[in-house]
Design a protein around this motif. Structure first.
Motif, PDB file in Angstrom:
ATOM      1  N   GLY A 135     -19.908  37.113  20.812  1.00  0.00           N
ATOM      2  CA  GLY A 135     -18.889  36.378  20.083  1.00  0.00           C
ATOM      3  C   GLY A 135     -19.367  35.778  18.775  1.00  0.00           C
ATOM      4  O   GLY A 135     -20.468  36.049  18.285  1.00  0.00           O
ATOM      5  N   GLY A 136     -18.530  34.935  18.223  1.00  0.00           N
ATOM      6  CA  GLY A 136     -18.777  34.372  16.902  1.00  0.00           C
ATOM      7  C   GLY A 136     -19.958  33.439  16.835  1.00  0.00           C
ATOM      8  O   GLY A 136     -20.503  33.206  15.752  1.00  0.00           O
ATOM      9  N   TYR A 137     -20.360  32.855  17.978  1.00  0.00           N
ATOM     10  CA  TYR A 137     -21.497  31.927  17.981  1.00  0.00           C
ATOM     11  C   TYR A 137     -22.777  32.579  18.493  1.00  0.00           C
ATOM     12  O   TYR A 137     -23.711  31.901  18.908  1.00  0.00           O
ATOM     13  CB  TYR A 137     -21.174  30.707  18.849  1.00  0.00           C
ATOM     14  N   ARG A 138     -22.823  33.902  18.462  1.00  0.00           N
ATOM     15  CA  ARG A 138     -23.969  34.601  19.056  1.00  0.00           C
ATOM     16  C   ARG A 138     -25.293  34.216  18.393  1.00  0.00           C
ATOM     17  O   ARG A 138     -26.334  34.206  19.047  1.00  0.00           O
ATOM     18  CB  ARG A 138     -23.765  36.112  18.999  1.00  0.00           C
ATOM     19  N   LYS A 139     -25.265  33.905  17.094  1.00  0.00           N
ATOM     20  CA  LYS A 139     -26.507  33.496  16.429  1.00  0.00           C
ATOM     21  C   LYS A 139     -27.099  32.262  17.101  1.00  0.00           C
ATOM     22  O   LYS A 139     -28.304  32.178  17.341  1.00  0.00           O
ATOM     23  CB  LYS A 139     -26.247  33.194  14.955  1.00  0.00           C
ATOM     24  N   LYS A 140     -26.250  31.289  17.373  1.00  0.00           N
ATOM     25  CA  LYS A 140     -26.715  30.064  18.014  1.00  0.00           C
ATOM     26  C   LYS A 140     -27.309  30.366  19.388  1.00  0.00           C
ATOM     27  O   LYS A 140     -28.366  29.839  19.758  1.00  0.00           O
ATOM     28  CB  LYS A 140     -25.553  29.082  18.177  1.00  0.00           C
ATOM     29  N   TYR A 141     -26.614  31.211  20.144  1.00  0.00           N
ATOM     30  CA  TYR A 141     -27.047  31.483  21.509  1.00  0.00           C
ATOM     31  C   TYR A 141     -28.356  32.265  21.551  1.00  0.00           C
ATOM     32  O   TYR A 141     -29.228  31.977  22.373  1.00  0.00           O
ATOM     33  CB  TYR A 141     -25.949  32.229  22.266  1.00  0.00           C
ATOM     34  N   TYR A 142     -28.503  33.256  20.684  1.00  0.00           N
ATOM     35  CA  TYR A 142     -29.759  34.009  20.652  1.00  0.00           C
ATOM     36  C   TYR A 142     -30.920  33.114  20.214  1.00  0.00           C
ATOM     37  O   TYR A 142     -32.034  33.230  20.724  1.00  0.00           O
ATOM     38  CB  TYR A 142     -29.638  35.221  19.731  1.00  0.00           C
ATOM     39  N   ARG A 143     -30.660  32.234  19.251  1.00  0.00           N
ATOM     40  CA  ARG A 143     -31.712  31.311  18.825  1.00  0.00           C
ATOM     41  C   ARG A 143     -32.123  30.411  19.988  1.00  0.00           C
ATOM     42  O   ARG A 143     -33.308  30.172  20.224  1.00  0.00           O
ATOM     43  CB  ARG A 143     -31.217  30.471  17.649  1.00  0.00           C
ATOM     44  N   ALA A 144     -31.121  29.904  20.730  1.00  0.00           N
ATOM     45  CA  ALA A 144     -31.416  29.022  21.859  1.00  0.00           C
ATOM     46  C   ALA A 144     -32.214  29.758  22.934  1.00  0.00           C
ATOM     47  O   ALA A 144     -33.159  29.197  23.510  1.00  0.00           O
ATOM     48  CB  ALA A 144     -30.122  28.464  22.448  1.00  0.00           C
ATOM     49  N   LEU A 145     -31.858  31.007  23.211  1.00  0.00           N
ATOM     50  CA  LEU A 145     -32.580  31.770  24.221  1.00  0.00           C
ATOM     51  C   LEU A 145     -34.027  32.001  23.799  1.00  0.00           C
ATOM     52  O   LEU A 145     -34.953  31.893  24.610  1.00  0.00           O
ATOM     53  CB  LEU A 145     -31.882  33.104  24.464  1.00  0.00           C
ATOM     54  N   SER A 146     -34.220  32.331  22.534  1.00  0.00           N
ATOM     55  CA  SER A 146     -35.566  32.557  22.036  1.00  0.00           C
ATOM     56  C   SER A 146     -36.404  31.283  22.148  1.00  0.00           C
ATOM     57  O   SER A 146     -37.551  31.310  22.623  1.00  0.00           O
ATOM     58  CB  SER A 146     -35.509  33.028  20.583  1.00  0.00           C
ATOM     59  N   ARG A 147     -35.829  30.177  21.722  1.00  0.00           N
ATOM     60  CA  ARG A 147     -36.562  28.917  21.734  1.00  0.00           C
ATOM     61  C   ARG A 147     -36.791  28.414  23.156  1.00  0.00           C
ATOM     62  O   ARG A 147     -37.890  27.953  23.492  1.00  0.00           O
ATOM     63  CB  ARG A 147     -35.816  27.875  20.910  1.00  0.00           C
ATOM     64  N   LEU A 148     -35.762  28.492  23.994  1.00  0.00           N
ATOM     65  CA  LEU A 148     -35.903  27.997  25.358  1.00  0.00           C
ATOM     66  C   LEU A 148     -36.891  28.857  26.143  1.00  0.00           C
ATOM     67  O   LEU A 148     -37.657  28.347  26.964  1.00  0.00           O
ATOM     68  CB  LEU A 148     -34.539  27.978  26.047  1.00  0.00           C
ATOM     69  N   GLY A 149     -36.896  30.163  25.879  1.00  0.00           N
ATOM     70  CA  GLY A 149     -37.853  31.029  26.545  1.00  0.00           C
ATOM     71  C   GLY A 149     -39.279  30.638  26.213  1.00  0.00           C
ATOM     72  O   GLY A 149     -40.159  30.603  27.088  1.00  0.00           O
ATOM     73  N   ALA A 150     -39.537  30.320  24.938  1.00  0.00           N
ATOM     74  CA  ALA A 150     -40.883  29.905  24.532  1.00  0.00           C
ATOM     75  C   ALA A 150     -41.259  28.568  25.173  1.00  0.00           C
ATOM     76  O   ALA A 150     -42.384  28.394  25.658  1.00  0.00           O
ATOM     77  CB  ALA A 150     -40.954  29.796  23.011  1.00  0.00           C
ATOM     78  N   LEU A 151     -40.318  27.618  25.204  1.00  0.00           N
ATOM     79  CA  LEU A 151     -40.596  26.319  25.814  1.00  0.00           C
ATOM     80  C   LEU A 151     -40.794  26.445  27.326  1.00  0.00           C
ATOM     81  O   LEU A 151     -41.612  25.727  27.920  1.00  0.00           O
ATOM     82  CB  LEU A 151     -39.457  25.344  25.518  1.00  0.00           C
ATOM     83  N   ALA A 152     -40.049  27.368  27.946  1.00  0.00           N
ATOM     84  CA  ALA A 152     -40.196  27.581  29.387  1.00  0.00           C
ATOM     85  C   ALA A 152     -41.545  28.205  29.716  1.00  0.00           C
ATOM     86  O   ALA A 152     -42.133  27.925  30.775  1.00  0.00           O
ATOM     87  CB  ALA A 152     -39.057  28.456  29.911  1.00  0.00           C
TER      88      ALA A 152
END
Length: 361
Positions: A331-348
């Motif tokens: 969807g339209g907010y996919r940039k936000k979601y992919y960024r969050a997944l990338s960042r959260l994956g690194a923090l996890a």
């Protein structure tokens, strides 16, 4: 159930506190003071940026930003020269590039350079979302008046996926430029576009309309310097491991995922940074797919603040891999979601390492 809060009267207690117990109150002064480069880039400087010789645009952008910093720091004209000469327009630069080419490093370096030359109050640094949240908390004109006292305003990850916020930010930048404030921004590029040479300059210039002619576009070519995958998939941990690791560490919090999502709805996103004051590790149990857009967007803001502060995260349940629905990722907010997944994956991944250290202790 959410973990019981740690009491101030028993500093030796290992009962973890919970983010849901925190009701942050943030003054307008604190919101403005927080507009500084995040801890993740505290040491970023022009001298520490390693331009790849295979991509000359990196070194040329570095040189141009060093020139911009000198221009901002130069003393204003005085005397007859000031009377006869026209006041030059403040610089406005936009760094456009792919994922992981060092745009944020360069932007924070510019911020640090101006702050070190003119004082800490001379430059403001924040993400697009932080500025829109600031307007929501303070109001538009109070935000303009506060930021107009700065010589430089930097906007990282300029987002084009919300028309209302884009118009708001365009108006804010125009007001600041008219008052002589220098501007610098970076693009927000989809992680899935990595290696495809996708750039967003045309979109950016179209959306800021009246300001387009003032902005100088600096294209930053290159490969992702971390050579990372689109998203770091971190396997979830057993709930008992998360609880034990949190209990063994000072500054750690433990929350049920659904409890935290409900709590975020009661806290203005501009206060999510204050929510994390003193937090060194976040443990979450019962992690699952988020199906409501407004809930997911609040979670994205929290992940950004966690990443800014380099706070490791421990996830029990589904982990971050299936955090957002396939519809959201298209969807339209996919940039936000992919960024969050990338960042959260690194923090996890950082959280998993801490769990291993606790197990070995």
């Amino acid at each position: 159930m959410t973990a019981a809060p740690q009491t101030a009267t028993d500093p030796t207690s290992r009962t973890p506190r919970a983010l849901t117990d925190v009701r942050p109150t943030v003054s307008p002064e604190r919101l403005l003071e927080d507009l500084v480069p995040p801890r993740h880039f505290a040491d970023a400087r022009f001298s520490t940026y390693r331009a790849n010789p295979a991509y000359p645009s990196q070194s040329s952008t570095l040189a141009r930003l060093e020139e911009v910093a000198r221009q901002i720091a130069a003393p204003p004209a005085t005397g007859l020269r000031a009377l006869l000469g026209r006041r030059p327009a403040p610089p406005a630069v936009y760094m456009d590039g792919g994922f992981g080419v060092g745009k944020t490093h360069l932007l924070t370096s510019l911020t640090h350079a101006v702050r070190e030359e003119l004082g800490s109050g001379a430059a403001a640094y924040g993400t697009f979302v932080e500025y829109t949240n600031l307007v929501g908390a303070l109001g538009f004109m109070p935000t303009v008046e506060a930021l107009a006292t700065r010589r430089l305003v930097c906007i990282d990850e300029f987002e084009l996926d919300d028309p209302g916020d884009t118009v708001l930010m365009s108006r804010l930048l125009r007001e600041l430029a008219d008052r002589g404030v220098a501007l610098a921004a970076t693009s927000n590029t989809l992680p899935e576009a990595l290696g495809e040479g996708r750039f967003a300059a045309e979109d950016f210039l179209r959306e800021i309309q009246a300001l387009a002619a003032r902005f100088e576009v600096l294209r930053v070519d290159g490969e992702d310097y971390r050579h990372r995958a689109v998203v770091t998939d971190s396997e979830p941990l057993p709930a008992e491991v998360v609880a034990a690791t949190v209990a063994a560490r000072d500054g750690a919090t433990l929350d049920a995922f659904d409890d935290l999502l409900a709590h975020l709805a009661t806290v203005h996103p501009s206060r999510y940074g204050a929510l994390l004051d003193g937090v060194e590790l976040v443990g979450l149990t019962g992690v699952r797919t988020v199906t409501r857009q407004e809930v997911a967007l609040r979670l994205v803001v929290l992940v950004d603040r966690l990443y800014d502060r380099d706070v490791p995260v421990m996830l029990a349940g589904a982990g971050e891999k299936h955090l957002f629905t396939e519809e959201m990722l298209r969807g339209g907010y996919r940039k936000k979601y992919y960024r969050a997944l990338s960042r959260l994956g690194a923090l996890a991944e950082d959280g998993r390492r801490l769990a291993g250290q606790t197990a070995d202790a």
